[in-house]
Design an enzyme around this catalytic site. Sequence first.
Site: not given
Ligand code: AMP
Length: 187
Positions: A173, A175
């Site tokens: 993903h 950001h």
């Molecule tokens: P990473 O640390 O780069 O793997 O980022 C994962 C991201 O997913 C974090 O910023 C979380 O806040 C986000 N996240 C986790 N669960 C959800 C959800 N149900 N809806 C939206 N964002 C989420």
Amino acid sequence: MCMTWLEIIGWNKKQNGGMKWLQRRGCYMNHRVALLSSHFSPFSVVMASEKEAALAAIPSDSPTIFDKIISREIPHHVVYEDDKVLEFRDIRPQGPIHILVIPKVKDGLTGLSKAIAPPNPQRTSASEESHIDILGRLLYVAKLVAKQEGLDDGFRIVINDGPQGCQAVYHIHVHVIGGRQMNWPPG
Ligand code: AMP
């Protein structure tokens, strides 16, 4: 994280103008909490949990929370969608705008470090596996949504990879974070 903080202070969502307002206001709160966290230990605990979540995550190709978002099993706020890509608001925004860009089909791309390409990407045939197209598409639609969200003064693109990169969800993903002044170096 900001939702947790809002819950701590007993913020009433219904009395304060709906989810969109709450999300944006929550982000500003979040930024203030970040500034306060070095002086106030309960917030430090909340801040640390982000890193702890990443360190606790086990890198794997298993289904993640994002699969449930793609299949609409859990609620989310979509801001862009096409046949290959989904974009939705991050549940713990790190700025007034924080959007996640994901491929709808993971195809082994748990993180950027798993990207593959044929030996000569210039001569890719349809049968050769490659993540180059989807990686380009993720970045291009990230730019589209930044424009859509009015981030004309700039924004930050982040791809966390692996435990040391603070990756918590093993479905690649991007950001897109904006709406406030960023700092460098990042944390
Ligand atoms: P990473 O640390 O780069 O793997 O980022 C994962 C991201 O997913 C974090 O910023 C979380 O806040 C986000 N996240 C986790 N669960 C959800 C959800 N149900 N809806 C939206 N964002 C989420």
